[in-house]
Design an enzyme around this catalytic site. Structure first.
Site, PDB file in Angstrom:
ATOM      1  N   HIS A  22       6.924  10.940 -14.886  1.00 45.24           N
ATOM      2  CA  HIS A  22       7.593   9.695 -14.495  1.00 45.24           C
ATOM      3  C   HIS A  22       7.218   9.302 -13.066  1.00 45.24           C
ATOM      4  O   HIS A  22       6.789   8.156 -12.820  1.00 45.24           O
ATOM      5  CB  HIS A  22       9.107   9.874 -14.613  1.00 45.24           C
ATOM      6  N   GLU A  23       7.372  10.230 -12.137  1.00 43.72           N
ATOM      7  CA  GLU A  23       7.083   9.924 -10.741  1.00 43.72           C
ATOM      8  C   GLU A  23       5.596   9.693 -10.509  1.00 43.72           C
ATOM      9  O   GLU A  23       5.212   8.915  -9.627  1.00 43.72           O
ATOM     10  CB  GLU A  23       7.590  11.048  -9.833  1.00 43.72           C
ATOM     11  N   HIS A  26       4.827   5.985 -10.883  1.00 38.61           N
ATOM     12  CA  HIS A  26       5.065   5.232  -9.643  1.00 38.61           C
ATOM     13  C   HIS A  26       3.979   5.532  -8.614  1.00 38.61           C
ATOM     14  O   HIS A  26       3.444   4.628  -7.968  1.00 38.61           O
ATOM     15  CB  HIS A  26       6.419   5.623  -9.045  1.00 38.61           C
TER      16      HIS A  26
END
Length: 359
Positions: A22-23, A26
């Site tokens: 997920h990170e 980003h």
């Protein structure tokens, strides 16, 4: 004790993978668009260790429940320069925020693809009709494909199961594809004492995965079949997760629907132990299935328009696009703080519900 410890370790590995992916979404979009990523963190709370690589600090924190990608100028007032988050266009900032959930959805598809390619996948196609069943009574035949139920398009067998579960003993309208023709039937599921649920009374088509051992009497799934199944299975998980989270956030969910860290650890452990009863491969496949569902859950959760989540940040960006000017930094920080308090309070409530299930 060993079983509990192994469940915790496996669950933490699964959660860690989901958070990192997920990170990374980003992180990679921020890097590609020229935003300075100051810290890539896995976990929350006290920092256990860190390493500076180039301009980014990579850190591991005590609580393995979440993470963050700290970008230059995202919160600190007066630091707007060419490499800060707020110096970029609304489109770029939206892409950065949406990249995290997107990566979770992509990971879910990858997990489902690997799982179905090494096991089986089930299609909403009839191979056998049970005698004296609701399906037999209305004249369903082997080879019939369930195209729609109550007007909803059916792509995979799980979608059909979900609708049948929701309707229980209520009549349902079926659209059946038979050859090049479409037929419409009304069927009332019957309760099965053996399976303790309502059934139509037919056996679906089961295909063996591309990389699984051949099984006599079963067809091998093609690459296209596997991609088709993986995409619609991910969509199904997203849809059911969104429905469940909406009930949870509005406090309309049943007690069993609330699940936090304790429930996740128990679910992962139970799945792993159940698989081990057959083989290590089955245990791993069970964990991969749970990871796929959790990855879809994490993606959906982060898209909810709650400040401090990606969806909250996306909402403020959309408001900025409509009013053609950003919210003040003070307002932005207040919203983020309120969202953080809500999430922390909700997590405390969910953990409390977890504990009440045990005791």
């Amino acid at each position: 004790m060993i079983s509990i410890l192994s469940s915790i370790i496996i669950a933490l590995i699964v959660i860690g993978v989901l958070v990192i992916v997920h990170e990374f979404g980003h992180f990679i979009v921020a890097k590609l668009t020229g935003i300075h990523v100051e810290e890539f963190a896995v976990g929350m709370g006290k920092k256990l260790c860190s390493k500076q690589v180039g301009e980014t600090e990579y850190s591991l924190h005590l609580l393995p429940l979440g993470g963050y990608c700290r970008m230059h100028g995202l919160t600190e007032e007066g630091e707007i320069d060419e490499r800060s988050f707020f110096s970029k266009s609304i489109g770029v900032r939206l892409a950065v925020m949406a990249a995290g959930p997107f990566m979770n959805f992509l990971l879910a598809i990858v997990f489902i693809f690997g799982l179905s390619a090494t096991s089986t996948l089930t299609e909403p196609i009839i191979t056998e009709v049970a005698a004296n069943s609701p399906a037999a009574e209305i004249g369903l035949q082997p080879g019939d494909e369930i195209s729609r139920i109550n007007g909803k398009k059916i792509h995979i067998y799980e979608e059909m199961q979900n609708i049948m579960f929701q309707n229980a003993e209520k009549p349902v309208d079926l659209e059946i594809k038979r050859g090049d023709s479409l037929y419409h039937f009304t069927l009332t599921p019957a309760f099965s004492e053996e399976y303790q649920r309502y059934l139509m009374g037919f056996t679906p088509k089961i295909n063996v995965g591309m990389f699984a051992e051949p099984v006599e009497g079963y067809e091998k799934a093609t690459f296209r079949d596997t991609v088709h199944y993986s995409w619609y299975a991910m969509r199904y998980y997203v849809y059911t997760t969104a429905q469940g989270l909406l009930r949870v956030f509005t406090f309309n969910a049943d007690k069993d629907e609330y699940g936090g860290p304790i429930s996740i650890i128990k679910m992962v452990g139970d799945s792993y132990e159940a698989g081990l009863a057959y083989s290590l491969k089955a245990a791993v496949q069970n964990v991969v299935y749970i990871a796929a569902v959790l990855s879809a859950n994490l993606g959906v959760l982060n898209l909810f328009p709650i400040p401090s989540l990606d969806g909250g940040r996306i909402l403020t960006l959309l408001i900025e696009a409509i009013r053609r000017k950003p919210l003040s930094m003070e307002t932005e920080e207040k919203l983020q703080f309120m969202g953080f308090l809500f999430i922390m309070g909700f997590m405390a409530f969910v953990i409390y519900m977890d504990i009440t299930k045990i005791f």
